[in-house]
Design an enzyme around this catalytic site. Sequence first.
Site, PDB file in Angstrom:
ATOM      1  N   GLY A 159       0.756  -1.091  -0.159  1.00 31.47           N
ATOM      2  CA  GLY A 159      -0.151  -0.062   0.012  1.00 31.47           C
ATOM      3  C   GLY A 159       0.943   1.469  -0.007  1.00 31.47           C
ATOM      4  O   GLY A 159       2.002   1.210  -0.279  1.00 31.47           O
ATOM      5  N   ARG A 181      -2.133  -8.182  -2.726  1.00 29.49           N
ATOM      6  CA  ARG A 181      -3.287  -8.801  -3.451  1.00 29.49           C
ATOM      7  C   ARG A 181      -3.809  -8.086  -4.628  1.00 29.49           C
ATOM      8  O   ARG A 181      -3.987  -8.857  -5.696  1.00 29.49           O
ATOM      9  CB  ARG A 181      -4.793  -8.378  -2.360  1.00 29.49           C
ATOM     10  CG  ARG A 181      -5.246  -9.517  -1.421  1.00 29.49           C
ATOM     11  CD  ARG A 181      -6.341  -9.151  -0.903  1.00 29.49           C
ATOM     12  NE  ARG A 181      -6.306  -7.817  -0.404  1.00 29.49           N
ATOM     13  CZ  ARG A 181      -7.009  -6.973   0.392  1.00 29.49           C
ATOM     14  NH1 ARG A 181      -8.183  -7.570   0.458  1.00 29.49           N
ATOM     15  NH2 ARG A 181      -6.999  -5.895   0.527  1.00 29.49           N
ATOM     16  N   ALA A 241       3.999  -4.569  10.964  1.00 27.74           N
ATOM     17  CA  ALA A 241       2.714  -4.484  10.703  1.00 27.74           C
ATOM     18  C   ALA A 241       1.927  -4.537  11.806  1.00 27.74           C
ATOM     19  O   ALA A 241       1.406  -3.757  12.712  1.00 27.74           O
ATOM     20  CB  ALA A 241       2.256  -5.136   9.391  1.00 27.74           C
ATOM     21  N   ARG A 242       1.539  -5.895  12.061  1.00 26.45           N
ATOM     22  CA  ARG A 242       0.816  -6.584  13.302  1.00 26.45           C
ATOM     23  C   ARG A 242       1.451  -7.860  13.792  1.00 26.45           C
ATOM     24  O   ARG A 242       1.657  -8.513  12.633  1.00 26.45           O
ATOM     25  CB  ARG A 242      -0.796  -6.785  13.158  1.00 26.45           C
ATOM     26  CG  ARG A 242      -1.483  -5.246  12.723  1.00 26.45           C
ATOM     27  CD  ARG A 242      -1.718  -4.694  14.086  1.00 26.45           C
ATOM     28  NE  ARG A 242      -2.210  -3.636  14.047  1.00 26.45           N
ATOM     29  CZ  ARG A 242      -1.949  -2.183  14.173  1.00 26.45           C
ATOM     30  NH1 ARG A 242      -0.548  -2.160  13.855  1.00 26.45           N
ATOM     31  NH2 ARG A 242      -2.627  -1.185  14.016  1.00 26.45           N
ATOM     32  N   GLU A 271       0.695  -9.197  22.025  1.00 27.03           N
ATOM     33  CA  GLU A 271       1.261  -7.814  22.570  1.00 27.03           C
ATOM     34  C   GLU A 271       0.365  -7.261  23.669  1.00 27.03           C
ATOM     35  O   GLU A 271      -0.910  -7.448  23.671  1.00 27.03           O
ATOM     36  CB  GLU A 271       0.876  -6.758  21.302  1.00 27.03           C
ATOM     37  CG  GLU A 271       1.881  -5.815  21.136  1.00 27.03           C
ATOM     38  CD  GLU A 271       1.884  -4.954  20.002  1.00 27.03           C
ATOM     39  OE1 GLU A 271       2.121  -5.564  18.766  1.00 27.03           O
ATOM     40  OE2 GLU A 271       1.509  -3.898  20.081  1.00 27.03           O
ATOM     41  N   HIS A 289       6.281  -1.212  19.426  1.00 29.41           N
ATOM     42  CA  HIS A 289       5.006  -0.805  18.657  1.00 29.41           C
ATOM     43  C   HIS A 289       5.300   0.696  18.514  1.00 29.41           C
ATOM     44  O   HIS A 289       4.453   1.397  18.909  1.00 29.41           O
ATOM     45  CB  HIS A 289       3.686  -1.346  19.148  1.00 29.41           C
ATOM     46  CG  HIS A 289       2.592  -0.907  18.141  1.00 29.41           C
ATOM     47  ND1 HIS A 289       1.422  -2.046  18.298  1.00 29.41           N
ATOM     48  CD2 HIS A 289       2.348  -0.269  17.398  1.00 29.41           C
ATOM     49  CE1 HIS A 289       0.737  -1.724  17.105  1.00 29.41           C
ATOM     50  NE2 HIS A 289       1.331  -0.617  16.430  1.00 29.41           N
TER      51      HIS A 289
HETATM   52  C1  DGY Z   1      -1.208   2.185  13.174  1.00 31.36           C
HETATM   53  O1  DGY Z   1      -1.691   3.111  12.816  1.00 31.36           O
HETATM   54  O2  DGY Z   1      -1.939   1.223  12.748  1.00 31.36           O
HETATM   55  C2  DGY Z   1      -0.069   2.038  14.051  1.00 31.36           C
HETATM   56  O3  DGY Z   1       0.121   0.796  14.376  1.00 31.36           O
HETATM   57  C3  DGY Z   1      -0.450   2.657  15.298  1.00 31.36           C
HETATM   58  O4  DGY Z   1       0.708   3.071  15.864  1.00 31.36           O
END
Ligand code: DGY
Length: 326
Positions: A159, A181, A241-242, A271, A289
């Site tokens: 993105g 994707r 990212a996550r 987390e 994070h």
């Molecule tokens: C987001 O914007 O998703 C970040 O992880 C927040 O800090």
Amino acid sequence: MEVKHKPKVFIHSWLSDDLLSRLEKDFDIDHHDTTESILSGNQLLDRVINVEGILVQSALIDKTLIQSFSNLKIVSNVGVGFDNIDANLCTKMGIQVTNTPGILNDAVADMSMALLLAIARRVPEGDRIVRSGGFKANFYHLLWGADLKGENLGIIGMGSIGQDVAKRALPFGLNIKYHNRNRLSKVIESTLNAEWMQLQDLLKSCRFIVILCPLTNETKHLITIKEFENMKKDSFLINIARGPIVKESDLIIALESKLISGCALDVYEFEPNYDIRLSKMDNVVLAPHAGSASVKARTGMVELAAKNIENFFLKNDVLNPVNKIK
Ligand code: DGY
């Protein structure tokens, strides 16, 4: 004199005094500053009874919480990723959800490069050596790291942030490969000299891999032992990212059995908890994070989240909707 109705808004975030005063003019505000604590479960439930809007940083806005509202109209997330909110349920219940895209791109792209360089050139390891009194001489073999020039950088999630990482990586001489994707337009691909690849092909061929895709049902555990087995032995994984995109227990196995050379993590599967074995490995860089933690990004994100609340209630308009409500 007619008393103006002020929508009740719960703010679960840090925000500047100026911004708080501005919001207090139009809204009945209850504020929890997240500088020191993040509320969860019942603590949150107690604060949100009868609110019409929530401006939220980090807390979980899940089914139990959402179903306990009768008046809620908008959840304005401070952040671009909104996996902390059950947005599907919000849509069903006619609740608007908004986020803060764009404003944090530079900060997250900078941090992606910082983590990549930190793990490649072993910066935190060097810091630990000096602090612990281990710097006794300019030893020739100290901290040899990985070169960037000529290596493949694989970006998972191309993105706007992924593209900003590619722009930063190009001057380092990295070749850009990506998995997304949707393929980018030919024009953008050629500007970034970026080649789209199937995920497994990208994993097989890249020395550095940066994860930048959102967490969804499709991307949860996108990287498991099967993917690690496919990666180069001298590769480095960077996850900004996550956490749940990478199965953390499999990452530990991959590091312990040397399926990859190292990793840099800004996010964790559970987390703020993380597997303690990670902190004992020198080939692992850990951050809390903090991808968007620059002055411009963090002040801008909360400002944008506040504007989403203001626009929704005062102008009947939303700047950054993530769902469509009737
Ligand atoms: C987001 O914007 O998703 C970040 O992880 C927040 O800090």
